[in-house]
Design a protein around this motif. Sequence first.
Motif, PDB file in Angstrom:
ATOM      1  N   VAL A  41       0.832  -1.199   0.000  1.00 62.62           N
ATOM      2  CA  VAL A  41       0.000   0.000   0.000  1.00 62.62           C
ATOM      3  C   VAL A  41       0.867   1.250   0.000  1.00 62.62           C
ATOM      4  CG1 VAL A  41      -1.902  -1.148   1.159  1.00 62.62           C
ATOM      5  CG2 VAL A  41      -0.151  -0.019   2.523  1.00 62.62           C
ATOM      6  N   LEU A  42       0.278   2.370  -0.435  1.00 62.87           N
ATOM      7  CA  LEU A  42       1.015   3.625  -0.527  1.00 62.87           C
ATOM      8  C   LEU A  42       0.860   4.502   0.709  1.00 62.87           C
ATOM      9  CD1 LEU A  42       0.170   4.648  -4.217  1.00 62.87           C
ATOM     10  CD2 LEU A  42       2.286   3.640  -3.377  1.00 62.87           C
ATOM     11  N   TRP A  43      -0.221   4.303   1.460  1.00 58.48           N
ATOM     12  CA  TRP A  43      -0.537   5.257   2.518  1.00 58.48           C
ATOM     13  C   TRP A  43       0.495   5.280   3.635  1.00 58.48           C
ATOM     14  CZ3 TRP A  43      -1.034   3.341   7.383  1.00 58.48           C
ATOM     15  CH2 TRP A  43      -1.359   1.993   7.528  1.00 58.48           C
ATOM     16  N   ASP A  44       1.260   4.198   3.821  1.00 62.96           N
ATOM     17  CA  ASP A  44       2.252   4.190   4.899  1.00 62.96           C
ATOM     18  C   ASP A  44       3.662   4.487   4.395  1.00 62.96           C
ATOM     19  OD1 ASP A  44       2.782   1.865   3.553  1.00 62.96           O
ATOM     20  OD2 ASP A  44       2.723   0.556   5.314  1.00 62.96           O
ATOM     21  N   ASP A  45       3.786   4.981   3.162  1.00 60.29           N
ATOM     22  CA  ASP A  45       5.090   5.337   2.609  1.00 60.29           C
ATOM     23  C   ASP A  45       5.516   6.732   3.072  1.00 60.29           C
ATOM     24  OD1 ASP A  45       4.763   2.993   1.276  1.00 60.29           O
ATOM     25  OD2 ASP A  45       4.974   3.812  -0.735  1.00 60.29           O
ATOM     26  N   GLU A  46       6.799   7.006   2.876  1.00 57.75           N
ATOM     27  CA  GLU A  46       7.268   8.387   2.996  1.00 57.75           C
ATOM     28  C   GLU A  46       7.009   9.054   1.654  1.00 57.75           C
ATOM     29  OE1 GLU A  46      11.500  10.706   3.395  1.00 57.75           O
ATOM     30  OE2 GLU A  46      11.132   9.040   4.768  1.00 57.75           O
ATOM     31  N   ILE A  47       6.372  10.217   1.664  1.00 52.44           N
ATOM     32  CA  ILE A  47       5.906  10.854   0.432  1.00 52.44           C
ATOM     33  C   ILE A  47       6.558  12.226   0.291  1.00 52.44           C
ATOM     34  CG2 ILE A  47       3.890  11.527  -0.922  1.00 52.44           C
ATOM     35  CD1 ILE A  47       2.225   9.798   1.065  1.00 52.44           C
ATOM     36  N   SER A  48       7.079  12.496  -0.908  1.00 56.57           N
ATOM     37  CA  SER A  48       7.694  13.791  -1.187  1.00 56.57           C
ATOM     38  C   SER A  48       7.064  14.408  -2.426  1.00 56.57           C
ATOM     39  CB  SER A  48       9.206  13.647  -1.399  1.00 56.57           C
ATOM     40  OG  SER A  48       9.835  13.149  -0.237  1.00 56.57           O
ATOM     41  N   LEU A  49       6.899  15.714  -2.389  1.00 60.20           N
ATOM     42  CA  LEU A  49       6.430  16.472  -3.549  1.00 60.20           C
ATOM     43  C   LEU A  49       7.655  16.936  -4.327  1.00 60.20           C
ATOM     44  CD1 LEU A  49       4.093  17.869  -5.102  1.00 60.20           C
ATOM     45  CD2 LEU A  49       4.381  19.815  -3.548  1.00 60.20           C
ATOM     46  N   PHE A  50       7.683  16.637  -5.639  1.00 57.67           N
ATOM     47  CA  PHE A  50       8.847  16.904  -6.484  1.00 57.67           C
ATOM     48  C   PHE A  50       8.416  17.790  -7.646  1.00 57.67           C
ATOM     49  CE2 PHE A  50      12.023  14.826  -9.635  1.00 57.67           C
ATOM     50  CZ  PHE A  50      12.951  15.830  -9.411  1.00 57.67           C
ATOM     51  N   VAL A  51       8.985  18.998  -7.717  1.00 57.33           N
ATOM     52  CA  VAL A  51       8.631  19.967  -8.760  1.00 57.33           C
ATOM     53  C   VAL A  51       9.909  20.651  -9.239  1.00 57.33           C
ATOM     54  CG1 VAL A  51       7.276  22.014  -9.340  1.00 57.33           C
ATOM     55  CG2 VAL A  51       6.394  20.393  -7.648  1.00 57.33           C
TER      56      VAL A  51
END
Length: 291
Positions: free
Chosen positions: A236-246
């Motif tokens: 699943v994705l919800w327990d990942d570390e998430i970064s916004l990349f722009v």
Amino acid sequence: MEIVGDRDRAAAADRRYYLSIFYQYFLGDTKNYECKLVNPESLRFRREGDRVIASAALPLVIQNLKLGYTLTYYLDYFIFNDTKQFRSAGKNQCFFTYQGVALFEEMKPESPVRTEMWNTNRHKAYAGSLGNFLSCLYGNDLHRGQYTVLKAGIPDSSKVAKWLASLEAQANRPKFLIDSVFYFNEAAGQPGYLPYAPQFPFPVFTHTLQTEKPFCRSMKFNDSLLVFKNKRDTAVLWDDEISLFVIGNGELEFYPNGDYQIFNGDLLWSSLESMKKIIQSLPMNFQPVSN
């Protein structure tokens, strides 16, 4: 008649409470021990409704004994949503955000054991960083780093229709789902959500090109990307570390070791989901020591 001493005690209690929030959610060290704020007297707190807001009259001096850095941190703001809803929802749902600029200075280890400990901790903190992501991307091996890249936003209807048509023959055709991640919208000055479609990975490697420089690739894209780092080895994705990349309208050049430079654009790599804290922070140009 109001007693001044009572007001002073209440103000002191409030400040202790605000400092405990700051230590836990900004530093990542509730005891202010492994990651120590040297000059807490520089902090100013105020409450606006459910929000606790911190600013600093002077640069904050932070000793990160876990990673071996002394930081000079120029804090723009720290905002914590102090409501029962967020406090009871669990640490990954607790909304806080901060912004500032950090200058890193390496500490001098007093023993080889301390050096080895710092190198080990830095290597762990490096996983999920922009440098680690770019190093995996250079070799078109995001799977090795357990990265998934998705475009922020909802895909156009023609793409969705084509995807559903390809699944027509399946007995249990999955439904098209839209999910979202929690983040702080600086333009609006309030928290918000970024939607994404889990079924449509963004082909980020196809946006890269080998340059004329040896061992150097470049990439351009105008989209806002969500980079999921699987920290818990689950599907699943919800327990990942998430970064916004722009990178906006710029061009990013990067190398096998994860080093990079940006041209004519503004690079944004921002941790979402209220997970990244100062105790885990490394200099942007950090390179792990090879074993």
